[in-house]
Every structure is written in structure tokens, then in C-alpha cells.
Design an enzyme around this catalytic site. Sequence first.
Site, PDB file in Angstrom:
ATOM      1  N   LYS A  49       0.833  -1.205   0.000  1.00 14.62           N
ATOM      2  CA  LYS A  49       0.000   0.000   0.000  1.00 14.62           C
ATOM      3  C   LYS A  49       0.869   1.258   0.000  1.00 14.62           C
ATOM      4  CE  LYS A  49      -2.461  -2.740  -0.457  1.00 14.62           C
ATOM      5  NZ  LYS A  49      -2.453  -4.198  -0.397  1.00 14.62           N
ATOM      6  N   ALA A 100      -5.502 -10.330   5.981  1.00 18.54           N
ATOM      7  CA  ALA A 100      -5.008  -9.954   7.303  1.00 18.54           C
ATOM      8  C   ALA A 100      -6.155  -9.796   8.304  1.00 18.54           C
ATOM      9  CB  ALA A 100      -4.221  -8.656   7.196  1.00 18.54           C
ATOM     10  N   VAL A 154       1.007 -21.484 -19.176  1.00 18.46           N
ATOM     11  CA  VAL A 154       2.428 -21.124 -19.068  1.00 18.46           C
ATOM     12  C   VAL A 154       3.296 -22.381 -19.184  1.00 18.46           C
ATOM     13  CG1 VAL A 154       4.182 -20.149 -17.528  1.00 18.46           C
ATOM     14  CG2 VAL A 154       1.926 -19.072 -17.695  1.00 18.46           C
ATOM     15  N   HIS A 182     -23.485  15.029   1.992  1.00 18.46           N
ATOM     16  CA  HIS A 182     -23.349  15.521   0.629  1.00 18.46           C
ATOM     17  C   HIS A 182     -22.308  16.625   0.585  1.00 18.46           C
ATOM     18  CE1 HIS A 182     -24.383  16.672  -3.444  1.00 18.46           C
ATOM     19  NE2 HIS A 182     -24.344  17.929  -3.042  1.00 18.46           N
ATOM     20  N   ASP A 194      -3.602 -17.382   7.598  1.00 14.73           N
ATOM     21  CA  ASP A 194      -3.287 -17.975   6.292  1.00 14.73           C
ATOM     22  C   ASP A 194      -2.938 -19.453   6.372  1.00 14.73           C
ATOM     23  OD1 ASP A 194      -3.590 -15.461   5.226  1.00 14.73           O
ATOM     24  OD2 ASP A 194      -1.609 -15.375   4.291  1.00 14.73           O
ATOM     25  N   GLY A 253      -4.339 -12.134 -10.282  1.00 20.91           N
ATOM     26  CA  GLY A 253      -5.119 -12.070  -9.049  1.00 20.91           C
ATOM     27  C   GLY A 253      -4.807 -10.769  -8.333  1.00 20.91           C
TER      28      GLY A 253
HETATM   29  P1  FAD Z   1       1.712 -14.012   8.263  1.00 24.48           P
HETATM   30  O1  FAD Z   1       1.456 -12.567   8.146  1.00 24.48           O
HETATM   31  O2  FAD Z   1       2.329 -14.714   7.098  1.00 24.48           O
HETATM   32  O3  FAD Z   1       2.639 -14.187   9.541  1.00 24.48           O
HETATM   33  C1  FAD Z   1       3.167 -15.400   9.911  1.00 24.48           C
HETATM   34  C2  FAD Z   1       4.429 -15.165  10.707  1.00 24.48           C
HETATM   35  O4  FAD Z   1       4.847 -16.396  11.278  1.00 24.48           O
HETATM   36  C3  FAD Z   1       5.604 -14.665   9.860  1.00 24.48           C
HETATM   37  O5  FAD Z   1       6.249 -13.619  10.524  1.00 24.48           O
HETATM   38  C4  FAD Z   1       6.513 -15.892   9.773  1.00 24.48           C
HETATM   39  O6  FAD Z   1       7.886 -15.560   9.658  1.00 24.48           O
HETATM   40  C5  FAD Z   1       6.241 -16.542  11.110  1.00 24.48           C
HETATM   41  N1  FAD Z   1       6.541 -17.966  11.165  1.00 24.48           N
HETATM   42  C6  FAD Z   1       6.247 -18.947  10.268  1.00 24.48           C
HETATM   43  N2  FAD Z   1       6.638 -20.153  10.739  1.00 24.48           N
HETATM   44  C7  FAD Z   1       7.193 -19.918  11.956  1.00 24.48           C
HETATM   45  C8  FAD Z   1       7.758 -20.760  12.936  1.00 24.48           C
HETATM   46  N3  FAD Z   1       7.800 -22.084  12.791  1.00 24.48           N
HETATM   47  N4  FAD Z   1       8.252 -20.179  14.058  1.00 24.48           N
HETATM   48  C9  FAD Z   1       8.192 -18.837  14.236  1.00 24.48           C
HETATM   49  N5  FAD Z   1       7.655 -18.006  13.346  1.00 24.48           N
HETATM   50  C10 FAD Z   1       7.148 -18.540  12.229  1.00 24.48           C
HETATM   51  N6  FAD Z   1      -4.282  -8.924   3.182  1.00 24.48           N
HETATM   52  C11 FAD Z   1      -5.189  -7.958   3.427  1.00 24.48           C
HETATM   53  O7  FAD Z   1      -6.124  -8.182   4.200  1.00 24.48           O
HETATM   54  N7  FAD Z   1      -5.070  -6.715   2.845  1.00 24.48           N
HETATM   55  C12 FAD Z   1      -4.057  -6.429   1.984  1.00 24.48           C
HETATM   56  O8  FAD Z   1      -3.982  -5.289   1.479  1.00 24.48           O
HETATM   57  C13 FAD Z   1      -3.099  -7.435   1.703  1.00 24.48           C
HETATM   58  N8  FAD Z   1      -2.069  -7.182   0.870  1.00 24.48           N
HETATM   59  C14 FAD Z   1      -1.160  -8.161   0.623  1.00 24.48           C
HETATM   60  C15 FAD Z   1      -0.126  -7.885  -0.271  1.00 24.48           C
HETATM   61  C16 FAD Z   1       0.805  -8.851  -0.557  1.00 24.48           C
HETATM   62  C17 FAD Z   1       1.915  -8.549  -1.522  1.00 24.48           C
HETATM   63  C18 FAD Z   1       0.727 -10.122   0.091  1.00 24.48           C
HETATM   64  C19 FAD Z   1       1.752 -11.172  -0.166  1.00 24.48           C
HETATM   65  C20 FAD Z   1      -0.287 -10.401   0.976  1.00 24.48           C
HETATM   66  C21 FAD Z   1      -1.250  -9.422   1.242  1.00 24.48           C
HETATM   67  N9  FAD Z   1      -2.318  -9.668   2.109  1.00 24.48           N
HETATM   68  C22 FAD Z   1      -3.244  -8.697   2.343  1.00 24.48           C
HETATM   69  C23 FAD Z   1      -2.475 -10.960   2.792  1.00 24.48           C
HETATM   70  C24 FAD Z   1      -1.956 -10.857   4.229  1.00 24.48           C
HETATM   71  O9  FAD Z   1      -0.611 -10.445   4.209  1.00 24.48           O
HETATM   72  C25 FAD Z   1      -2.089 -12.197   4.927  1.00 24.48           C
HETATM   73  O10 FAD Z   1      -3.412 -12.671   4.816  1.00 24.48           O
HETATM   74  C26 FAD Z   1      -1.734 -12.068   6.403  1.00 24.48           C
HETATM   75  O11 FAD Z   1      -0.416 -11.607   6.555  1.00 24.48           O
HETATM   76  C27 FAD Z   1      -1.912 -13.399   7.119  1.00 24.48           C
HETATM   77  O12 FAD Z   1      -1.563 -13.248   8.454  1.00 24.48           O
HETATM   78  P2  FAD Z   1      -0.983 -14.462   9.314  1.00 24.48           P
HETATM   79  O13 FAD Z   1      -0.755 -13.914  10.664  1.00 24.48           O
HETATM   80  O14 FAD Z   1      -1.842 -15.637   9.137  1.00 24.48           O
HETATM   81  O15 FAD Z   1       0.405 -14.844   8.615  1.00 24.48           O
HETATM   82  P1  NAI Z   2      -4.663 -14.972  -6.152  1.00 24.72           P
HETATM   83  O1  NAI Z   2      -5.268 -16.246  -5.763  1.00 24.72           O
HETATM   84  O2  NAI Z   2      -5.340 -13.697  -5.826  1.00 24.72           O
HETATM   85  O3  NAI Z   2      -4.438 -14.946  -7.731  1.00 24.72           O
HETATM   86  C1  NAI Z   2      -3.681 -15.912  -8.379  1.00 24.72           C
HETATM   87  C2  NAI Z   2      -4.018 -15.867  -9.858  1.00 24.72           C
HETATM   88  O4  NAI Z   2      -3.066 -16.664 -10.532  1.00 24.72           O
HETATM   89  C3  NAI Z   2      -5.401 -16.432 -10.153  1.00 24.72           C
HETATM   90  O5  NAI Z   2      -6.096 -15.554 -11.023  1.00 24.72           O
HETATM   91  C4  NAI Z   2      -5.101 -17.772 -10.812  1.00 24.72           C
HETATM   92  O6  NAI Z   2      -6.073 -18.158 -11.750  1.00 24.72           O
HETATM   93  C5  NAI Z   2      -3.761 -17.486 -11.465  1.00 24.72           C
HETATM   94  N1  NAI Z   2      -2.934 -18.662 -11.681  1.00 24.72           N
HETATM   95  C6  NAI Z   2      -2.712 -19.694 -10.840  1.00 24.72           C
HETATM   96  N2  NAI Z   2      -1.854 -20.574 -11.376  1.00 24.72           N
HETATM   97  C7  NAI Z   2      -1.525 -20.079 -12.603  1.00 24.72           C
HETATM   98  C8  NAI Z   2      -0.655 -20.517 -13.634  1.00 24.72           C
HETATM   99  N3  NAI Z   2       0.035 -21.665 -13.521  1.00 24.72           N
HETATM  100  N4  NAI Z   2      -0.562 -19.773 -14.751  1.00 24.72           N
HETATM  101  C9  NAI Z   2      -1.256 -18.607 -14.885  1.00 24.72           C
HETATM  102  N5  NAI Z   2      -2.085 -18.145 -13.943  1.00 24.72           N
HETATM  103  C10 NAI Z   2      -2.207 -18.864 -12.798  1.00 24.72           C
HETATM  104  O7  NAI Z   2      -3.169 -15.022  -5.557  1.00 24.72           O
HETATM  105  P2  NAI Z   2      -2.061 -13.904  -5.393  1.00 24.72           P
HETATM  106  O8  NAI Z   2      -2.314 -12.754  -6.281  1.00 24.72           O
HETATM  107  O9  NAI Z   2      -0.770 -14.623  -5.457  1.00 24.72           O
HETATM  108  O10 NAI Z   2      -2.294 -13.410  -3.924  1.00 24.72           O
HETATM  109  C11 NAI Z   2      -2.312 -14.355  -2.864  1.00 24.72           C
HETATM  110  C12 NAI Z   2      -3.264 -13.948  -1.809  1.00 24.72           C
HETATM  111  O11 NAI Z   2      -2.724 -12.877  -1.042  1.00 24.72           O
HETATM  112  C13 NAI Z   2      -4.585 -13.396  -2.327  1.00 24.72           C
HETATM  113  O12 NAI Z   2      -5.490 -14.412  -2.688  1.00 24.72           O
HETATM  114  C14 NAI Z   2      -5.058 -12.647  -1.147  1.00 24.72           C
HETATM  115  O13 NAI Z   2      -5.655 -13.538  -0.261  1.00 24.72           O
HETATM  116  C15 NAI Z   2      -3.778 -12.096  -0.557  1.00 24.72           C
HETATM  117  N6  NAI Z   2      -3.618 -10.701  -0.988  1.00 24.72           N
HETATM  118  C16 NAI Z   2      -4.562  -9.806  -0.592  1.00 24.72           C
HETATM  119  C17 NAI Z   2      -4.469  -8.495  -0.985  1.00 24.72           C
HETATM  120  C18 NAI Z   2      -5.541  -7.559  -0.598  1.00 24.72           C
HETATM  121  O14 NAI Z   2      -6.349  -7.907   0.246  1.00 24.72           O
HETATM  122  N7  NAI Z   2      -5.603  -6.363  -1.179  1.00 24.72           N
HETATM  123  C19 NAI Z   2      -3.350  -7.997  -1.788  1.00 24.72           C
HETATM  124  C20 NAI Z   2      -2.439  -9.048  -2.177  1.00 24.72           C
HETATM  125  C21 NAI Z   2      -2.583 -10.339  -1.745  1.00 24.72           C
END
Ligand code: FAD
Ligand code: NAI
Length: 475
Positions: free
Chosen positions: A58, A330, A247, A454, A322, A192
Site C-alpha cells: 500500500k 489480514a 504457461v 453531501h 493464512d 489475481g
Molecule cells: P503471516 O502474516 O504470514 O505471519 C506469519 C508469521 O509467522 C511470519 O512472521 C513468519 O515468519 C512466522 N513464522 C512462520 N513459521 C514460523 C515458525 N515455525 N516459528 C516462528 N515463526 C514462524 N491482506 C489484506 O487483508 N489486505 C491487503 O492489502 C493485503 N495485501 C497483501 C499484499 C501482498 C503482496 C501479500 C503477499 C499479501 C497481502 N495480504 C493482504 C495478505 C496478508 O498479508 C495475509 O493474509 C496475512 O499476513 C496473514 O496473516 P498471518 O498472521 O496468518 O500470517
Molecule cells: P490470487 O489467488 O489472488 O491470484 C492468483 C491468480 O493466478 C489467479 O487468477 C489464478 O487463476 C492465477 N494462476 C494460478 N496458477 C496459474 C498458472 N500456472 N498460470 C497462470 N495463472 C495462474 O493469488 P495472489 O495474487 O498470489 O495473492 C495471494 C493472496 O494474497 C490473495 O489471494 C489474497 O488472499 C492475498 N492478498 C490480498 C491483498 C488484498 O487484500 N488487497 C493484496 C495481495 C494479496
Amino acid sequence: MNKQFDVIVIGGGPGGYIAAIRAAQLGFNVACIDEWKNAKGGPALGGTCTNTGCIPSKALLQSSEYYEHAGKHFSAHGIEVKGLSLDVAKMLGRKDTVVKQNNDGIVYLFKKNKVTFFHGRGSFVAVKDGGYDIQVAGAAEETISGKHVIVATGSSARALPGAPFDEENILSNDGALRMGAVPQKLGLIGSGVIGLEMGSVWRRLGAEVTILEGLPAFLGAVDQQIAKEAYKAFVKQGLKIELGVKVGEITFGKKGVSVAYADAKGQAQTLSVDKLIVSIGRVANTIGLAPEAVGLKLDERGAVVVDDECKTNLPNVWAVGDVVRGPMLAHKAEEEGVAVAERIAGQHGHVDFNTIPWVIYTNPEIAWVGQTEEQLKAAGRAYRAGTFPFMANGRARALGDTTGMVKMLADAGTDEILGVHIVGPFASELIAECVVAMAFRASAEDIARICHAHPSLSEATKEAALAVDKRTLNF
Ligand code: FAD
Ligand code: NAI
């Protein structure tokens, strides 16, 4: 003797750190173990969300949007910008500062709530005295014991077979958030959430972006009227999105990355790019957790098996976020973390999976809650739909951003709101009202009868509610 805790949380992301704080608030003696390391090898609490997910993405979305506004949209307001230039290092530096503020914020919250933090990897050792021994492997090694364990180990990016992430050529979300320079040509696999957000960032900063998507439909899980509107906007902005591709081999050398693929017609194609981001979903983190040491059950994809209350197959072992079923968001992880802490305290923690909002932070933003029109049709549910375009909203015109609409779906008989889908400015904020409405099981008429300020974008929500009854006032 091992240090003893009432609750040990493994993982310090939004699921884990929030569970730890809530458990501490409820009077438990809580430990949280997290292994994430910052660039200096120190702790970096907050998990994927804070370090390589929600927060840094973000930050870059905001910076890149300002850059695009300054370059392309300010002039329409009579503001001429001369000599516009981009300092990618500074932009990334700002993003890192935002991340660190969040890391430090959680350290502060742990101190405030007296949560004991261990930096290192946590793994199950054994069941002992009705509780669990957990090994912490960090700078030092020790074993701690807890009556309850909450697994919140999160997820990691899924790689394509034969194309592991090197974060130089083939990038996960981690590398995608720290490219030191704007690539001339950027490829993404998967359109995605990450594909669209990261593709938008680097396109705004000047890259020529091509996204290859496996499915024939764009954003298949999103209401298709909304997805189509978003698709039009992204293509107009210059994102190239190819749907229905297969792919094949991915190779890289000095000249960049080459992706062989079959297009939707089955024709062999090659995409040549400087960098490739693979965003095809994520996999649960259980490697290193040693679930086998205590018999913690995983499913065939490696996620921890839980019931509706986040209980695992083991007594007093819970899992959230997750690493378990459900959307990888999150706020979903946080809700589960709070609910589990409350259940441990004998309370009735609750997560309403029907009202978890989704937001894609592109421009236009896409946000929704509840069911799509396609889902309602498939379920044979009688519904009424109302839409209202931002084009007819005064605040959107003043903003200079009239893309998109609010779409409300309500039960045909009771008028209860079943889903709201928004594409357009500040959809991320507008959706909150709709979540509240659905949580209180409001009808479309309830929203239509509420006074909205408004001029505000929220009037589009009210008008969409009026549209359900075919009586919009401004369209
Ligand atoms: P995580 O945030 O993955 O945290 C898990 C933690 O556990 C990590 O620090 C890891 O190092 C630690 N860990 C793992 N195994 C061990 C172990 N054995 N011992 C100790 N520590 C360990 N979600 C949204 O809602 N809004 C968004 O805008 C959004 N944007 C995203 C953008 C990107 C690029 C990505 C990749 C994800 C995004 N997400 C977003 C998804 C969001 O980040 C996850 O859903 C969220 O972080 C999940 O929280 P969690 O606590 O389950 O796991
Ligand atoms: P995603 O599930 O959102 O999208 C993956 C995309 O890849 C799908 O459209 C799928 O059809 C495609 N795909 C899968 N395998 C493929 C292949 N072999 N070849 C071509 N296309 C393929 O997963 P993404 O974008 O990796 O994000 C993971 C998760 O992280 C999201 O589902 C979401 O839960 C979280 N996230 C949330 C955000 C938010 O809330 N704003 C921002 C970023 C991530």
C-alpha cells in the site's frame, strides 16, 4: 525448568500478534514466537502483512499513484508540473520506514500488554503434562512450555514448478516490493490480487507490464459486472492482460526472462521481459513447525486442519490466519486470532465468514462483501440488483474520478442485503458501511433511508440501495 506460559503463539503476523494481545488482555501469561528477520537480522514483527504484504504494497501503491497523478492528471486541475522525476531509492526507503514504524508499533504493543516475545523459529517438541513443549531456535535455543498453543505461521508465495524464486529475475511478492529500478518490461504470471496491485505499481512508475493469467475469466471470484468494468479501466491504463494462457518453460539469462506459453487459442507464444513476478497464490507455512512431533493434522495442501472454531485435531492447539482454510486476508487472520483468545478464556468468540470484506487496492479500487450475482444465480436465490455509477456522483466529479459503480444485491422477498460490489474511488472505505449493514442484516431500504453526507462518495451507496427499488434520485 522450562519457562511456562498459559498461551504460546507461534507466528507474529496479524493472526498471531493480535491473538497474543487479546489473550494477554484476558489475563493470560502469553508468549509469541516469530522468526521474521529484518535486513540487519533483527526481529521484524508483523509477518507477511507488515514486511512483504499489505503495508509495503500500500505504501508503494500510494507513492506510485501520486507519481501518476502528478504526471498525468494534475494538468486537468490547472496544475502544471515541470521536470517531474522519479527517485526509486527514496520511494523504497519511505516504504521501508513505513514498514519499520509498523514493526516497532507491535514491539510497543507487546510491551504494553506484557506479551513475552521470542525471536526464532518455533517447533513442536512433545506433549507434556497436558500442555506442549515448544522449541525456540533463534540466536540461542530454548524450550518453553504452554497450556495452549495458537499456530499462526502464515503463508508463502507459491512458485511455478521449475521456476524457483531467485528474487532477481523471478520474483515473489518480496522481490516485487524492492526492485531497485523500474524494469523496462515487466511480466507477471497470475492476474489475481498481487498481480494487479504490483502490476499497477510498476506500470505507473513506467514499466511496460504484461500479465499472463491461466483462467479464461478475469477476476473469476469477483462479481463479473464489476470485474468487466475494472478490466476496461486497467487495459485503458496500459496494463496488458492475457487471459486463458497456459504457461510453459521459464528461462532466464543476461538478457532477461523468457516465458513460453500457449495463448487462449492454443498458439505458442513467448513473453520476453526484464523481470518476472509470479503471483499465482500462496501456500501455508508449516515447514519447520514439526507438526509430526505431536501429530498435528495437515490437509493435502499442507494447511493445518481446523474446524469452524479454529480448533485443530489436538486438545488446546488452535490455528488461525493464512495457515488454515479460508481467505488469505489480514483482517480474517485478526478476527480468528481474537476469537480463539476469547474461546480459550471460555468466552464465545465469533467470526462471521459471510461478511469478510475484500479490497483490491488498484485504481479504480475494487471492494466487495457478501455474494456475487453469479453466486446468487447458481444458488437459485431470488434477488434484486441496484447499481449507481460514480459518473452521476458530485463528489466523484469533483475528485476527477468517475470510473465505476456501486452495485447492491438484495433478497427479492425480504430486501436483506446479500452482497455489495464496488469498483471506483475509495471503494476500500465505502465497503465498510456495507459490511456493517450486512452484519446487522440490514435491508437495502434501511441504507436508502439513512442520511448520507453531501457531497460524498457514500451517496453512491445510498443511491445503489435506492436503485434496488428502481427509484434512484440522481440517475
Ligand atoms: P503471516 O502474516 O504470514 O505471519 C506469519 C508469521 O509467522 C511470519 O512472521 C513468519 O515468519 C512466522 N513464522 C512462520 N513459521 C514460523 C515458525 N515455525 N516459528 C516462528 N515463526 C514462524 N491482506 C489484506 O487483508 N489486505 C491487503 O492489502 C493485503 N495485501 C497483501 C499484499 C501482498 C503482496 C501479500 C503477499 C499479501 C497481502 N495480504 C493482504 C495478505 C496478508 O498479508 C495475509 O493474509 C496475512 O499476513 C496473514 O496473516 P498471518 O498472521 O496468518 O500470517
Ligand atoms: P490470487 O489467488 O489472488 O491470484 C492468483 C491468480 O493466478 C489467479 O487468477 C489464478 O487463476 C492465477 N494462476 C494460478 N496458477 C496459474 C498458472 N500456472 N498460470 C497462470 N495463472 C495462474 O493469488 P495472489 O495474487 O498470489 O495473492 C495471494 C493472496 O494474497 C490473495 O489471494 C489474497 O488472499 C492475498 N492478498 C490480498 C491483498 C488484498 O487484500 N488487497 C493484496 C495481495 C494479496
